[in-house]
Design an enzyme around this catalytic site. Structure first.
Site: not given
Ligand code: ADQ
Length: 461
Positions: A155, A355
């Site tokens: 990921h 990311d």
């Molecule tokens: P993350 O580093 O966690 O994921 P991201 O892909 O942005 O990053 O996903 C975060 C998720 O959590 C999103 O669905 C978002 O809506 C939710 N989220 C964030 N803050 C929140 C809050 N305050 N309240 C509720 N929900 C919240 C890892 C990798 C990424 C990759 C994903 C998926 O680091 O690069 O995109 O996995 O593969």
């Protein structure tokens, strides 16, 4: 149809609609859709290693989970996965804390997962392992005799080989990864880095050595998220936010509080926007939602303090009686509220320093009203930048250029906003969550297990 077995560090709580963290969000959707078995840590810490996993059934999903001991948690999870692999794979050599005991703990937990998972497997299962916590699990499963098709999805980014080789264990880790039948990355750039690594450290060139690797950019459930954003209209909180910003514009950022997300740089860019373009004083506010994660790792505690200081200083410099420039919220928000907040915000500011993909960028696009869409300002170092070409792409390290992009987004004419949004929406629909699961699982299901050529898997570290 073969049963799908998903393995990840943590199993999500399928009773909850709010998952924070991209992996939990992506996999919970996939599991609800297809059913199967989900294996991983249950988030608990217990005094002694488990004798048997805990098994629970939720509709069509069987959850099989284990606790960790305190030592496992500190060495495998905090020590190696999150203080070595996470910074290393995000190009942050300065933050890696090398520790042989932590690596031994990492190997021990991967082996323990294999011992408990193997008896649960049926002969024709398709096993799909997720992420950097479990790089060596497939090798352990093979060691205890598992012959099933096993796939892996990373990921987070896969860094260039010069960076990866800064950890003494790099060769063991990547060699263990080759026990999979299919390896998936978020982007073509990650795949290229992986093939380059193989080319440098194995005796034959990457693509001939290991053809079973590809890019499978993770997607979101676009319909579901845009439905959530429409129904959020009646929510009291969203209504209050909407009235609070009446006649003003709002920039939004939503991230786990992680140093890879570029949050201090983002706050500085907002500060610069107000300096370079004073017309935005009192008319634009920036809402940053960032729940804390992994607070027991030192680098995460540091960033929290730094951000609170930044937000306070910027507000102190610019705030007025009826205008707070930065609203900084430190907790989880339910997905429907998040969708509503995205829709009420004129700009989605997604500027990680590095990311894997970044699902927030896709969620922001999905939540927009096509008649009056907001603008996505996106780091070119997010995996999502490979797909989301019509976003305003920026270099997050270049504070002035991010401030300029914010200004361009805030004054962008409706027609251009609509054109960009239409194109972005088509892209996230084309490769959505369902596409991601189906494409990976079908490719893995089609692998000829016995025909795999492993003759040249002989490497030199
Ligand atoms: P993350 O580093 O966690 O994921 P991201 O892909 O942005 O990053 O996903 C975060 C998720 O959590 C999103 O669905 C978002 O809506 C939710 N989220 C964030 N803050 C929140 C809050 N305050 N309240 C509720 N929900 C919240 C890892 C990798 C990424 C990759 C994903 C998926 O680091 O690069 O995109 O996995 O593969």
């Amino acid at each position: 149809m073969s049963r799908l077995v998903i393995v990840s560090n943590r199993v999500a709580d399928l009773r909850k609609r709010t998952q924070t963290g991209g992996l939990a969000v992506g996999l919970a959707d996939a599991m609800r859709c297809r059913g199967g078995l989900w294996f991983g840590w249950n988030g608990k810490i217990e005094a002694s290693p488990p004798e048997q996993p805990h098994i629970e059934q939720f509709d069509n999903v069987q959850m099989v989970s284990l606790p960790l001991t305190r030592e496992d948690y500190e060495q495998y999870y905090l020590g190696y996965a999150n203080a070595v692999l996470w910074p290393l794979f995000h190009y942050r050599l300065d933050l890696t804390q090398h520790d042989r005991a932590a690596y031994a703990g990492y190997r021990r937990v991967n082996a323990m997962f294999a011992r408990h998972l193997a008896p649960q497997l049926r002969e024709d299962d398709i096993v799909w392992i997720h992420d950097y916590h479990l790089l060596t699990l497939a090798e352990e499963l093979r060691r205890v005799g598992c012959r099933q098709r096993i796939g892996f999805f990373l990921h987070i980014p896969f860094p260039p080989h010069e960076i990866l080789s800064a950890t003494s264990e790099h060769f063991e880790l990547i060699n263990a990864l080759l026990a999979h039948d299919l390896i998936g990355f978020q982007t073509k750039a990650d795949l290229e880095n992986f093939n380059n690594y193989l080319g440098h450290h194995f005796s034959c060139a990457g693509d001939t050595l290991y053809g079973q690797a590809d890019a499978f950019p993770i997607g979101i459930d676009v319909e579901d998220f845009s439905r959530l954003s429409q129904s959020a209209g009646d929510d009291i909180l969203i209504d209050r936010i909407r009235r609070g910003i009446l006649g003003r514009s709002q920039i939004v950022g939503v991230d786990r509080l992680d140093y890879s997300k570029g949050l201090p740089e983002r706050m500085r860019a907002f500060d610069r926007l107000l300096e370079l373009y004073p017309e935005h004083q009192r008319t634009v506010s920036y809402l940053q939602i960032a729940p804390p994660t992994r607070e027991e790792v030192a680098a995460y505690a540091d960033i929290r303090v730094e951000l609170e200081r930044f937000a306070g200083a910027i507000n102190g410099r610019h705030a007025d009686f009826n205008w707070t420039p930065i609203k900084y919220i430190h907790r989880n928000v339910s997905r429907d509220k998040l969708a509503g907040i995205f829709q009420t915000s004129n700009v989605g500011l997604v500027t990680p320093l590095r990311d894997g993909m970044n699902l927030v960028a896709k969620e922001y696009v999905a939540a927009q009203d096509p008649k009056n869409p907001g603008v996505l300002v996106l780091s070119r170092f997010a995996g999502a930048a490979e797909q989301l070409e019509e976003a305003l792409q920026v270099n997050p390290y270049d504070i002035d250029s991010v401030a300029k992009a914010l200004h361009a987004a805030l004054i962008m004419p409706l027609e251009e906003r609509q054109d960009r949004h239409t194109a972005l929406l088509a892209r996230i629909k084309k490769q959505d969550a369902k596409w991601w699961v189906t494409t990976f699982v079908e490719r893995l299901g089609a692998v000829q297990v016995d025909g795999k050529d492993t003759d040249c898997l002989v490497g030199a570290a």
